[in-house]
Design a protein around this motif. Structure first.
Motif: not given
Lengths: 184, 564
Positions: A71, A171, A175, A178, B186, B188-190, B306
């Protein structure tokens, strides 16, 4: 309630940002998980640092720890593994009196048997290096102990996954994709 | 063409580039340069001088919660910086977007225990979404852009920038580019389509579904999407404390609040439903009580932005990461229109039970002493359509959460996760600036009011139309309640000898009135509401009032107490 604890290896990939180590270790502290070993270094990808952390925990706890580490904004990815999912190694250095090396053949036998090697010999002491799993390193330590050990140090664990999928590269590629979408 | 400006000027221009119109702060030696730079833009950026840095952060929180924008705080180093910690921790737990900029000593002095130096990065790491120490002017545009992006996007939160005085003084060639992407983040997770289909299937086949919705619906601006979801599915809904405003209290499917002092029906039904759909909430311990006995009989679908909240406190049978603004309508599209009349009707006897044992006693007490609850309900009835009602923490908060009829245009704002006494007054200041057309109410107890009462000075200085309702019981009521119920009435350190609040408020030039008889209340409250500018109404409520229902901390929902 005492649930079974397993030794997990947590790998964290992060941007090279000041204070990241603290951010990662805080999560372990808050969840009352003791860190057994910790290794931090640059990864193969420029600007990306890799943490390898081992800790005893139950799976539910380690999963939450990893989620809370991931997170953190500057953390790219974090994963946890059990020993059967990774190839791992530690390195240890043993400093013994050179006299014990010269007096008997014990030390020479140990070096051969454990696939260790001698890094330095002088009149006073000899430094032996060995890499392996923790129990192997410990076994050599116990075998050398009767001859006298002046200093001993072992590193934290480093590990590489057995998987054929390179999750970090995937990953980063995702990214990048994106980023291109956003800039359009 | 190259134009060299100071770092402080660059900071001011960067804030303007982020469309900041209000900054809450308190100056000091190592941040004066930024205040000075902002002074030149005072027509565009209003700087509000609070009376304490904690007040500045809570005000920025109130501003952010009322306006949906990022709250900005500017403080000095050392004590100024350490005073922001409580507010940052509060904003972290309640997902409030803040950018807090603090001054710092010179780069060559860092780490040397120099005057007003404190390790703000070290101190705030656990209570911020991101923090960063700015050491050169060149980093300022990058750091500000990144700070606003991180504070605002995804699950919002507080960001701290620790800005060395050298960075403020140095010259820089200023170019500002907004941040739109961070490789390691990230926001906004998919959304997993397979899981959406699975959720719809479960909802379509559920017989006793219950939805619990939290602040995530508000933060994701998904109030409309929520309405469409519940109206198509006919699912009864409960809100968390933080989610009180996402659905009108009057909506027939709104069953009230869950949690420690929540409503009887939705709490009990949590342990009877066959499907629990959690939307933009985090299963806080105040909602679940004992986690091991929580909704064991139900399948659980959890929607949250989250991913670290999913399967954290309560195991979800189906965890869907993503912005509820998009995941919710994706599910709604796959639903068969339904109504769960019988299931909804089964809430009624429990509502009746609460009405008899709790609500009627709260609102129509036998004795002469007024209850907090009846005072708050009167405020709810007399206030208008466009309202921000901020409460403090404790009994006053529970009375307001339960009896103030909230809706998307009648916002209820409280310090939920951290439970910060003293939050209310400064947060209402921020709300007044963030939502200038709304009526602003600040519902405090006598304890919390005195923790930040110096902010009356801020209200006076800027003549902010904050209406303060002070519910005075001369006790720290919530702790006193626990002492009465669990500690045989040993009131250790909960009795308060209070000042004359009317005189105190009058000293700031703010009109104030005290009411201690029920007959006077309605007229006094009408006058107080109608007054121009700030005004305080102190109401003497019963000293030993209690807040029910109550689930003792850590107990299962079934241990709910309805009365003494």
């Amino acid at each position: 309630m005492d649930t079974e604890k397993t030794l997990y290896t947590v790998t964290v990939y992060s941007e090279n940002q000041v204070g990241l180590l603290n951010q990662v270790t805080i999560v372990f502290t808050r969840r009352q998980v003791n860190i057994e070993s910790l290794t931090v270094s640059r990864s193969a990808i420029p600007g990306v640092h890799k943490f390898t952390i081992t800790a005893y925990a139950d799976e539910d706890t380690i999963r939450k720890v990893v989620n809370q580490i991931e997170k953190r904004v500057d953390v790219l990815k974090a994963w946890y593994y059990t020993d059967d999912e990774i190839i791992f190694q530690e390195v240890a250095l043993y400093k013994v009196p050179t006299d014990s090396l010269l007096d008997t053949s014990t030390i020479e036998e140990m070096v051969r048997r454990f696939n260790a090697r001698i890094l330095e010999v002088n009149r006073t002491y000899t430094v032996i290096e060995m890499s392996g799993h923790q129990d192997e390193i410990q076994a050599l330590y116990e075998n050398l102990e009767p001859t006298g050990i002046l200093q001993f140090v072992r590193s934290g664990r480093i590990a590489i996954t057995k998987s054929t999928v390179e999750r970090l590269s995937d990953f980063l590629a995702e990214m990048e994709r994106r980023k291109i979408c956003i800039s359009r | 063409m190259e134009e060299l400006i100071t770092g402080a000027e660059a900071m001011a221009r960067a804030l303007k580039a982020e469309a900041v119109d209000t900054v809450f702060g308190y100056p000091g030696g190592y941040i004066m340069a930024v205040f000075d730079a902002l002074f030149a833009y005072k027509e565009e950026v209003t700087t509000i001088l609070t009376r304490h840095e904690q007040g500045a952060v809570h005000a920025a929180q109130g501003y952010a919660r009322a306006s949906g924008k990022v709250g900005v705080v500017l403080v000095t180093s050392g004590p100024g910086a350490s005073n922001i910690v409580t507010g940052a921790a509060d904003a972290m737990l309640d997902s409030t977007p803040l950018v807090i900029i603090a001054g710092q000593s010179g780069v060559d002095k860092l780490g040397s225990d120099s005057f007003q130096e404190t390790d703000l990065i070290g101190i705030t790491q656990p209570v911020t979404k991101w923090n960063y120490q700015i050491r050169t002017a060149a980093e300022i545009p990058w750091a500000i852009a990144r700070a606003f992006y991180i504070a605002r996007e995804g699950r919002p939160g507080p960001v701290v920038l620790d800005c060395s005085k050298d960075a403020q003084a140095e010259k820089v060639d200023f170019h500002y580019e907004k941040c739109t992407f961070i490789r390691s983040y990230q926001p906004y997770p998919s959304i997993n389509e397979t899981k959406i289909a699975q959720a719809a299937e479960w909802i379509n086949s559920a017989e006793r579904p219950l939805a619990i919705v939290g602040q995530g619906v508000q933060l994701g601006h998904a109030q409309e999407e929520l309405l469409q979801f519940i109206e198509k599915s006919g699912i009864p809904v409960a809100t968390t404390l933080m989610g009180r405003s996402v659905l009108p209290a009057s909506h027939p499917l709104n069953m009230g609040m869950v949690g420690m002092h929540g409503n009887v029906a939705p709490n009990r039904k949590t342990n009877e439903c066959d499907l629990l759909i959690a939307v933009g909430m985090r299963f806080a311990d105040r909602v679940t009580g004992d986690e091991k006995s929580y909704a064991r009989q139900a399948r659980i679908i959890h929607l949250d932005i989250d991913p670290s909240e999913l399967n954290k406190n309560i195991h979800a049978d189906l965890a869907i990461a993503g912005n509820v603004k998009y995941s919710l309508p994706a599910i709604t599209a796959l639903l068969e229109p339904s109504s769960h009349t019988q299931w909804v009707e089964s809430f009624r006897p429990l509502q009746q039970l609460e009405e008899e044992h709790v609500i009627s006693k709260d609102l129509h007490p036998q004795g002469d002493a007024m209850t907090m609850q009846e005072v708050v309900r009167l405020l709810s009835e007399l206030s208008g359509k466009n309202v921000v009602c901020v409460s403090d923490v404790g009994q006053n908060e529970m009375a307001t959460a339960r009896y103030f009829q909230a809706s998307p245009s009648r916002l209820y704002v409280a310090s939920g996760g951290l439970g910060t006494m003293g939050f209310c007054l400064p947060a209402a200041i921020g709300a007044a600036l963030g939502s200038p057309k709304a009526e602003i109410y600040s519902v405090c107890g006598d304890g919390g009011f005195q923790m930040t009462e110096q902010e009356l000075g801020t209200i006076m200085q800027y003549n902010l139309p904050v209406k303060i309702l002070l519910l005075n019981n001369n006790y720290l009521g919530m702790v006193r309640q626990l002492q009465e119920i669990f500690l045989e009435g040993r009131y250790a350190s909960t009795r308060m000898q209070n000042p004359d609040f009317v005189m105190l408020t009058s000293a700031y030039g703010i009109p104030a009135r005290r009411v201690d008889r029920r007959e006077e209340l309605q007229a006094a409250m009408k006058e107080w509401i109608a007054a121009e500018g700030p005004s305080l109404l102190e109401v003497q409520v019963e000293e030993k009032g209690l807040v029910f229902p109550m689930i003792p901390s850590g107990h299962p929902i079934s241990d709910m107490i309805l009365e003494k």
